[in-house]
Each structure stands twice: as C-alpha cells, then as structure tokens.
Motif scaffolding. Structure first.
Motif, PDB file in Angstrom:
ATOM      1  N   LEU A  66      27.868  84.682  56.208  1.00 54.19           N
ATOM      2  CA  LEU A  66      28.707  84.510  57.396  1.00 54.19           C
ATOM      3  C   LEU A  66      27.852  84.410  58.652  1.00 54.19           C
ATOM      4  CD1 LEU A  66      31.584  84.485  58.626  1.00 54.19           C
ATOM      5  CD2 LEU A  66      31.398  86.969  58.786  1.00 54.19           C
ATOM      6  N   ASP A  67      26.834  85.248  58.753  1.00 53.06           N
ATOM      7  CA  ASP A  67      25.938  85.216  59.905  1.00 53.06           C
ATOM      8  C   ASP A  67      25.211  83.875  59.985  1.00 53.06           C
ATOM      9  OD1 ASP A  67      24.701  86.464  62.175  1.00 53.06           O
ATOM     10  OD2 ASP A  67      22.884  86.689  60.954  1.00 53.06           O
ATOM     11  N   ASP A  68      24.718  83.383  58.836  1.00 58.48           N
ATOM     12  CA  ASP A  68      24.036  82.083  58.817  1.00 58.48           C
ATOM     13  C   ASP A  68      24.986  80.961  59.220  1.00 58.48           C
ATOM     14  OD1 ASP A  68      21.704  83.304  58.014  1.00 58.48           O
ATOM     15  OD2 ASP A  68      21.944  82.799  55.882  1.00 58.48           O
ATOM     16  N   LEU A  69      26.219  80.995  58.719  1.00 54.35           N
ATOM     17  CA  LEU A  69      27.186  79.950  59.049  1.00 54.35           C
ATOM     18  C   LEU A  69      27.572  79.991  60.526  1.00 54.35           C
ATOM     19  CD1 LEU A  69      29.464  79.998  55.881  1.00 54.35           C
ATOM     20  CD2 LEU A  69      27.812  78.262  56.547  1.00 54.35           C
ATOM     21  N   GLN A  70      27.658  81.191  61.096  1.00 55.14           N
ATOM     22  CA  GLN A  70      27.961  81.290  62.522  1.00 55.14           C
ATOM     23  C   GLN A  70      26.823  80.720  63.363  1.00 55.14           C
ATOM     24  OE1 GLN A  70      28.825  85.484  62.939  1.00 55.14           O
ATOM     25  NE2 GLN A  70      31.033  85.166  62.708  1.00 55.14           N
ATOM     26  N   LYS A  71      25.586  80.969  62.957  1.00 52.35           N
ATOM     27  CA  LYS A  71      24.445  80.401  63.685  1.00 52.35           C
ATOM     28  C   LYS A  71      24.448  78.882  63.569  1.00 52.35           C
ATOM     29  CE  LYS A  71      21.357  84.364  63.259  1.00 52.35           C
ATOM     30  NZ  LYS A  71      20.143  84.890  62.600  1.00 52.35           N
ATOM     31  N   GLU A  72      24.741  78.366  62.370  1.00 44.87           N
ATOM     32  CA  GLU A  72      24.781  76.914  62.177  1.00 44.87           C
ATOM     33  C   GLU A  72      25.915  76.289  62.994  1.00 44.87           C
ATOM     34  OE1 GLU A  72      25.177  73.651  58.551  1.00 44.87           O
ATOM     35  OE2 GLU A  72      25.124  75.780  58.087  1.00 44.87           O
ATOM     36  N   THR A  73      27.058  76.963  63.056  1.00 43.53           N
ATOM     37  CA  THR A  73      28.185  76.465  63.847  1.00 43.53           C
ATOM     38  C   THR A  73      27.818  76.405  65.325  1.00 43.53           C
ATOM     39  OG1 THR A  73      29.757  77.370  62.261  1.00 43.53           O
ATOM     40  CG2 THR A  73      30.597  76.876  64.458  1.00 43.53           C
ATOM     41  N   LYS A  74      27.147  77.432  65.807  1.00 39.87           N
ATOM     42  CA  LYS A  74      26.732  77.446  67.215  1.00 39.87           C
ATOM     43  C   LYS A  74      25.746  76.311  67.490  1.00 39.87           C
ATOM     44  CE  LYS A  74      24.714  80.439  70.762  1.00 39.87           C
ATOM     45  NZ  LYS A  74      24.037  79.347  71.408  1.00 39.87           N
TER      46      LYS A  74
END
Length: 180
Positions: A66-74
C-alpha cells in the motif's frame, strides 16, 4: 481416603481380566486420561500462534505494498500535472501564434460564408503576405543542398489566388448558383 469398593460376582471376574493399574490407585489412570487433552490444548495454542504470525506477516506485507502504491500514485499525479502544464503552455494563444509563424502561416483575411442557397455573405479578403526574411521553413521542407561555394536564396512563398466573388448584402433569387 476413599477405598476401592469390593467387587462381587460377575464384576469381580471381569475385573480380573484386566491388569491392575501401575502405581498407586487413580494417579496412573488420571495421567493417561490427561495426556491427550494436554496435547490437544498445546496443539490448539501452537496453531493459533502460528496463525497469528502468518496473519501479521500478511498484513505487514500488504501495508508495504500500500505504501509503495501510494508513492507511485503521487509520482504519477505529479507527472500528470506537469504534462497538463505543458499542454496548457502549448495551447496558449501567443504560443500558437509563434508556432504558426515558425511554420510560415499568416493571419487570414476577412472570411466569407456560403448560405445554404449558394449565396455568399461577407466580403472575402486575401491573407497578407509575410516578408521573405520572416519566413521560417520546417526542417523537412528545406531543400537539401550540397557543399557549394555560392549561397542559394530561399524560395519565397507564393500567394494562392482567390476567386473573385462579388459581395452580396441581400440574398437574391436572381443570383445564379453553379451546378443548376
């Protein structure tokens, strides 16, 4: 202390078939009965602890994803905004005008409109010619030259002749239409 009751008759004969418990009275039979229960409890507790460990590992792995996906989304959102700024900069009127002039385009004259009945509304005007010094050709339109000592002049743009149309302020049924 309790004493074991005396067995008589048939019960006594059956009791003789089974060997007497080892040790003192009830403690041997109680130990044998408790062993499966203790093993069951230990297995249940061990299975529960292993299940909690697996669940905790899965939750922490999901948290990292989830943390990785949030960084990628940003990152992708920032990239989208930068691209939108670029599009807005290229779509600005002054940028469009500059690019059109670089391509050799000139502002058009007054427009004329054709009515559905074939009459012309408005007075068409030719586009103003641009001086040859300001014409910039795109690289693909440039002539290929070999190394020669004499400089060649760039071709000057030619104006496209526009058909002469007589202005009409009122629609008239006497005006002939082509093709009839």
């Amino acid at each position: 202390m309790s004493r074991k009751p005396e067995l008589r008759g048939r019960a006594a004969r059956l009791a003789r078939l089974f060997p007497p418990p080892s040790g003192s009275g009830r403690s041997g039979s109680g130990q044998a009965a408790r062993t499966p229960f203790v093993l069951l409890v230990v297995l249940l507790l061990g299975g529960g602890l292993i299940g909690l460990l697996v669940l905790n590992s899965a939750l922490s792995e999901g948290s990292f994803k989830l943390d990785d996906l949030q960084k990628e989304t940003k990152s992708l959102t920032d990239q989208e905004q930068a691209l939108q700024r670029d599009i807005d900069a290229y779509s600005a009127p002054d940028a469009l005008q500059r690019r059109a002039r670089e391509l050799g385009m000139v502002p058009g004259g007054d427009p004329a409109f054709l009515a559905p009945d074939g009459t012309v509304k408005g007075v068409p005007g030719a586009a103003a010619e641009q001086p040859a010094a300001q014409v910039v050709r795109p690289p693909e339109a440039m002539p290929v030259t070999t190394a020669s000592p004499t400089p060649t002049a760039a071709p000057t743009p030619t104006a496209v002749p526009t058909p002469a149309v007589t202005p009409s302020t009122e629609p008239s049924s006497a005006t002939p239409t082509p093709g009839r």
